[in-house]
Enzyme design. Structure first.
Site, short mmCIF file in Angstrom:
data_model
loop_
_atom_site.label_atom_id
_atom_site.label_comp_id
_atom_site.label_asym_id
_atom_site.label_seq_id
_atom_site.Cartn_x
_atom_site.Cartn_y
_atom_site.Cartn_z
N ARG A 86 -10.56 -33.41 12.98
CA ARG A 86 -11.37 -34.18 13.92
C ARG A 86 -12.85 -34.13 13.54
O ARG A 86 -13.56 -35.12 13.65
CB ARG A 86 -11.14 -33.66 15.34
CG ARG A 86 -11.61 -34.63 16.40
CD ARG A 86 -11.32 -34.11 17.78
NE ARG A 86 -12.18 -32.99 18.12
CZ ARG A 86 -12.52 -32.66 19.37
NH1 ARG A 86 -12.06 -33.37 20.38
NH2 ARG A 86 -13.29 -31.63 19.60
N HIS A 272 1.26 -39.78 22.66
CA HIS A 272 1.72 -38.48 22.12
C HIS A 272 2.62 -37.77 23.15
O HIS A 272 3.80 -37.67 22.95
CB HIS A 272 0.57 -37.56 21.67
CG HIS A 272 -0.38 -38.22 20.73
ND1 HIS A 272 0.04 -38.77 19.54
CD2 HIS A 272 -1.72 -38.45 20.81
CE1 HIS A 272 -1.00 -39.31 18.93
NE2 HIS A 272 -2.08 -39.12 19.67
N ASP A 323 -1.58 -45.04 14.91
CA ASP A 323 -2.65 -44.12 15.28
C ASP A 323 -3.73 -43.98 14.20
O ASP A 323 -4.62 -44.82 14.10
CB ASP A 323 -2.01 -42.77 15.65
CG ASP A 323 -2.99 -41.79 16.28
OD1 ASP A 323 -4.18 -42.11 16.34
OD2 ASP A 323 -2.57 -40.70 16.72
C1 NGQ Z 1 -8.80 -39.82 18.35
N1 NGQ Z 1 -6.78 -38.78 17.53
O1 NGQ Z 1 -9.32 -40.20 19.40
O2 NGQ Z 1 -8.93 -40.44 17.30
C2 NGQ Z 1 -7.92 -38.60 18.39
C3 NGQ Z 1 -8.70 -37.40 17.96
C4 NGQ Z 1 -9.47 -36.28 20.05
C5 NGQ Z 1 -5.61 -38.22 17.85
N2 NGQ Z 1 -5.50 -37.61 18.96
C6 NGQ Z 1 -9.86 -37.07 18.84
N3 NGQ Z 1 -4.60 -38.31 17.00
O3 NGQ Z 1 -8.32 -36.25 20.46
O4 NGQ Z 1 -10.37 -35.65 20.61
ZN ZN Z 2 -5.23 -41.75 19.23
#
Ligand code: NGQ
Ligand code: ZN
Length: 459
Positions: A86, A272, A323
């Site tokens: 992230r 998810h 995603d």
């Molecule tokens: C997103 N991605 O928003 O891109 C998220 C990561 C988060 C996933 N959850 C960021 N796969 O969850 O804070």
């Molecule tokens: Zn996402």
């Protein structure tokens, strides 16, 4: 010509022979007639299936795909995680311009179309300029996604994302998250501004990013302020750490907490929902909401495995999404979904019901139904009144040549890596023919340019 004669077509009731499909100038199916006589002058196809829904996308992450697969230096190298990924993703997100967002999204959408997705839900949170200032037009970047949808022919559900906090307990945003910063009124304003773009190929919903980034009061306010019938998506329970933080702050697990405080129903897609206990699994199944499963990203980020078998037994609805876009193919998503479960249970053939024991057919049809619900659009089946979204599979490929109807989806999903999608009709337009997207070269050229610019900035 707005018609196609399919020797075999997958309809809601299963495979049918000699199906005449007709659609109108707006891209809506007007006739789906099995056992028809082949009309003169109408194009023919061997195997036709409905185009798949991609219910979860962050388009900009397409340009990061494959670039985070290197262990960090030092003793901690083996401890790379969702959270370290992230940080890399935030760094990448910090630089992208609206023009680059559009170029990357167009490339992604053209690839998704070529692999069999004809609808996509964009969970869109890059709403401010690099540095966190507001754009003169608050819907600027969302409009770029809509433009990419228009240019490629992809059907899009735009979900402007509410993002106010860095963690449970309304923690202040970190500097790297300032580009995402929005409040409920911002999102309702953006939803309103995007209203003029709504039409058969584009719907607008909204999405609280997660229970980390939006308080439960904000989630309630957003759900109440959004026009009736529009889809609502939220990330939930993807990582164990999130479950632990939720328990620490609320004494509830995330899905439990959301369901206790918000009337989760058919409008909702819980993206998810990886970490569910038995009660949550049953409650989510009963709610009529969609579980938005993203198997390749969940594997890539080391999330865990969704309790698919129990969820299906409880009558739960689900769809698939790509995603972070490490894959652009529904074949890979559905294959991983089933294979993850086989590895988990050390058994074969997990995703089925007593009424549909064929894994490929069950997965394709279930992901279509759930995905369609999550889009808020009339898609997901070859049926009068729905969008004319379909895939012509390559009947001359050795995997399909001469196979019985009942084996087509097994061959499509579980055998080899060739792309068997030959032609794609989306909203009544042939957007892919003989494996090529109608604007593939121009789109790829702009994408290469965008990636090149981003590389220069990072050096
Ligand atoms: C997103 N991605 O928003 O891109 C998220 C990561 C988060 C996933 N959850 C960021 N796969 O969850 O804070
Ligand atoms: Zn996402």
């Amino acid at each position: 010509m707005r018609a196609l004669f399919a020797r075999h077509a997958l309809l809601p009731q299963g495979w049918q022979r000699d199906v005449l499909l007709e659609w109108d100038v707006h891209g809506e199916l007007t006739r789906v007639a099995p056992q028809a006589a082949p009309p003169l002058g109408v194009a023919r196809a061997d195997y036709v299936v409905p185009g798949m829904v991609n219910l979860h996308s962050h388009a900009f992450q397409r340009a990061l795909g494959g670039l985070t697969e290197r262990a960090a230096a030092g003793a901690d190298g083996g401890h790379d995680s969702f959270w370290t990924w992230r940080d890399l993703m935030y760094r990448f997100a910090a630089r992208i311009t609206p023009e680059q967002i559009e170029a990357i999204a167009a490339q992604l959408f053209s690839e998704c179309l070529r692999h069999g997705y004809t609808s996509l839900c964009e969970f869109h949170y890059l709403q401010r300029a690099p540095g966190g200032q507001a754009y003169a037009r608050p819907a600027e970047t969302a409009e770029r996604i809509a433009a990419a949808g228009h240019a490629t022919g992809m059907g899009v559900t735009l979900l402007p994302v509410l993002y106010s906090h860095a963690g449970f307990g309304e923690q202040p945003l970190r500097p790297q998250q300032q580009r995402f910063r929005t409040g409920v009124d911002d999102i309702l304003g953006i939803v309103d501004a995007l209203g003029v773009l709504r039409g058969p190929q584009l719907e607008v919903g909204a999405a609280p990013h997660s229970l980390r980034a939006a308080s439960i009061e904000q989630v309630r306010e957003l759900a109440a302020g959004l026009p009736a019938g529009r889809p609502l998506h939220i990330h939930i329970a993807e990582q164990q750490a999130e479950v632990e933080q939720s328990i620490a702050h609320t004494r509830r697990r995330p899905v439990e907490y959301l369901m206790e405080h918000i009337g989760v129903d058919e409008r909702w897609c819980l993206v998810h929902a990886t970490h569910l206990n038995a009660d949550e699994t049953r409650a989510l199944a009963r709610s009529g909401a969609i579980a938005g499963l993203c198997p390749t990203t969940e594997a890539n980020l080391g999330d865990g495995l969704f309790p698919l078998q129990d969820y299906i037994e409880a009558g739960g609805r689900f769809g698939i999404g790509s995603d972070s876009h490490v894959s652009h193919s529904p074949v890979e998503e559905l294959r991983w979904l089933e294979y993850g479960q086989r590895l988990r249970h050390q058994r074969r053939n997990i995703a089925f019901t007593p009424e549909q024991r064929d894994i490929g057919q069950y997965l394709w049809q279930a992901a279509l139904r759930g995905g369609a619900q999550a889009t808020g659009r009339k898609v997901g089946a070859l049926e009068q009144g729905r969008r004319a979204d379909l895939l012509v599979l390559d009947g001359t490929h050795p995997n399909l040549d001469g196979v019985a109807d009942a084996d087509v989806l097994g061959r499509f999903l579980f055998c080899g890596n060739d792309n068997l999608v030959r032609d794609v009709l989306c909203g009544g337009r042939w957007v892919v023919q003989a494996g090529r997207h109608m604007a593939q070269d121009a789109i790829a050229q702009r994408y290469r340019q965008a990636v090149h610019e981003l590389r220069e900035v990072s050096q």
